[in-house]
Scaffold this motif. Structure first.
Motif, PDB file in Angstrom:
ATOM      1  N   PHE A   1     -26.329 -63.385   1.746  1.00 22.70           N
ATOM      2  CA  PHE A   1     -27.655 -63.234   2.357  1.00 22.70           C
ATOM      3  C   PHE A   1     -28.096 -61.776   2.343  1.00 22.70           C
ATOM      4  O   PHE A   1     -29.212 -61.456   1.915  1.00 22.70           O
ATOM      5  CB  PHE A   1     -27.640 -63.783   3.788  1.00 22.70           C
ATOM      6  CG  PHE A   1     -28.889 -63.469   4.556  1.00 22.70           C
ATOM      7  CD1 PHE A   1     -30.060 -64.157   4.312  1.00 22.70           C
ATOM      8  CD2 PHE A   1     -28.883 -62.467   5.513  1.00 22.70           C
ATOM      9  CE1 PHE A   1     -31.221 -63.859   5.020  1.00 22.70           C
ATOM     10  CE2 PHE A   1     -30.028 -62.165   6.222  1.00 22.70           C
ATOM     11  CZ  PHE A   1     -31.206 -62.862   5.972  1.00 22.70           C
ATOM     12  N   PHE A   2     -27.230 -60.882   2.817  1.00 23.61           N
ATOM     13  CA  PHE A   2     -27.617 -59.477   2.882  1.00 23.61           C
ATOM     14  C   PHE A   2     -27.743 -58.854   1.491  1.00 23.61           C
ATOM     15  O   PHE A   2     -28.559 -57.950   1.287  1.00 23.61           O
ATOM     16  CB  PHE A   2     -26.658 -58.681   3.766  1.00 23.61           C
ATOM     17  CG  PHE A   2     -26.910 -58.905   5.230  1.00 23.61           C
ATOM     18  CD1 PHE A   2     -28.091 -58.496   5.813  1.00 23.61           C
ATOM     19  CD2 PHE A   2     -25.968 -59.541   6.022  1.00 23.61           C
ATOM     20  CE1 PHE A   2     -28.344 -58.702   7.165  1.00 23.61           C
ATOM     21  CE2 PHE A   2     -26.206 -59.757   7.359  1.00 23.61           C
ATOM     22  CZ  PHE A   2     -27.394 -59.338   7.939  1.00 23.61           C
TER      23      PHE A   2
ATOM     24  N   MET B   1     -18.306 -68.213   6.415  1.00 24.46           N
ATOM     25  CA  MET B   1     -19.437 -67.547   7.061  1.00 24.46           C
ATOM     26  C   MET B   1     -19.561 -66.089   6.606  1.00 24.46           C
ATOM     27  O   MET B   1     -20.674 -65.587   6.426  1.00 24.46           O
ATOM     28  CB  MET B   1     -19.307 -67.621   8.586  1.00 24.46           C
ATOM     29  CG  MET B   1     -19.459 -69.026   9.134  1.00 24.46           C
ATOM     30  SD  MET B   1     -21.000 -69.825   8.639  1.00 24.46           S
ATOM     31  CE  MET B   1     -22.193 -68.791   9.455  1.00 24.46           C
ATOM     32  N   ALA B   2     -18.439 -65.414   6.404  1.00 26.93           N
ATOM     33  CA  ALA B   2     -18.483 -64.028   5.917  1.00 26.93           C
ATOM     34  C   ALA B   2     -19.072 -63.978   4.510  1.00 26.93           C
ATOM     35  O   ALA B   2     -19.866 -63.079   4.188  1.00 26.93           O
ATOM     36  CB  ALA B   2     -17.090 -63.415   5.946  1.00 26.93           C
ATOM     37  N   THR B   3     -18.705 -64.947   3.673  1.00 30.62           N
ATOM     38  CA  THR B   3     -19.236 -65.003   2.312  1.00 30.62           C
ATOM     39  C   THR B   3     -20.737 -65.282   2.325  1.00 30.62           C
ATOM     40  O   THR B   3     -21.505 -64.619   1.608  1.00 30.62           O
ATOM     41  CB  THR B   3     -18.504 -66.087   1.499  1.00 30.62           C
ATOM     42  OG1 THR B   3     -17.106 -65.796   1.508  1.00 30.62           O
ATOM     43  CG2 THR B   3     -19.010 -66.151   0.080  1.00 30.62           C
ATOM     44  N   LEU B   4     -21.163 -66.244   3.127  1.00 31.74           N
ATOM     45  CA  LEU B   4     -22.593 -66.558   3.217  1.00 31.74           C
ATOM     46  C   LEU B   4     -23.388 -65.376   3.748  1.00 31.74           C
ATOM     47  O   LEU B   4     -24.495 -65.080   3.266  1.00 31.74           O
ATOM     48  CB  LEU B   4     -22.813 -67.785   4.098  1.00 31.74           C
ATOM     49  CG  LEU B   4     -22.331 -69.111   3.522  1.00 31.74           C
ATOM     50  CD1 LEU B   4     -22.505 -70.242   4.541  1.00 31.74           C
ATOM     51  CD2 LEU B   4     -23.081 -69.441   2.243  1.00 31.74           C
ATOM     52  N   THR B   5     -22.849 -64.677   4.719  1.00 31.37           N
ATOM     53  CA  THR B   5     -23.533 -63.508   5.268  1.00 31.37           C
ATOM     54  C   THR B   5     -23.639 -62.406   4.223  1.00 31.37           C
ATOM     55  O   THR B   5     -24.684 -61.758   4.097  1.00 31.37           O
ATOM     56  CB  THR B   5     -22.780 -62.993   6.512  1.00 31.37           C
ATOM     57  OG1 THR B   5     -22.670 -64.053   7.468  1.00 31.37           O
ATOM     58  CG2 THR B   5     -23.486 -61.821   7.151  1.00 31.37           C
ATOM     59  N   ALA B   6     -22.567 -62.186   3.473  1.00 30.30           N
ATOM     60  CA  ALA B   6     -22.589 -61.163   2.417  1.00 30.30           C
ATOM     61  C   ALA B   6     -23.623 -61.509   1.354  1.00 30.30           C
ATOM     62  O   ALA B   6     -24.364 -60.626   0.893  1.00 30.30           O
ATOM     63  CB  ALA B   6     -21.205 -61.021   1.798  1.00 30.30           C
TER      64      ALA B   6
END
Length: 65
Positions: free
Chosen positions: A45-46, A38-43
């Motif tokens: 995305f942003f 989830m941290a990777t996907l969020t990074a």
């Protein structure tokens, strides 16, 4: 607040700690993996949103500048 006997307090703490259900090694591992995903996907995305905003702003400033 009522004062309790230190021995009674320790007994109560031990009984409450005995009720705690600790996660298994597998649960901890899966949760950790999910956090990293989830941290990777969020990074990502942003980073994409930042790239889009930067490109749009550069285009607008280049057009009017």
């Amino acid at each position: 607040m009522a004062m309790t006997n230190p021995l009674q307090f320790i007994q109560q703490v031990r009984s409450e700690v005995a009720k705690v259900v600790w996660p298994t090694r597998r649960e901890v591992f899966l949760t950790t993996v999910m956090v990293f995903i989830m941290a990777t996907l969020t990074a990502i995305f942003f980073a994409l949103v930042d790239l889009l905003i930067r490109t749009g702003l550069t285009g607008v400033l280049g057009f009017f500048g």
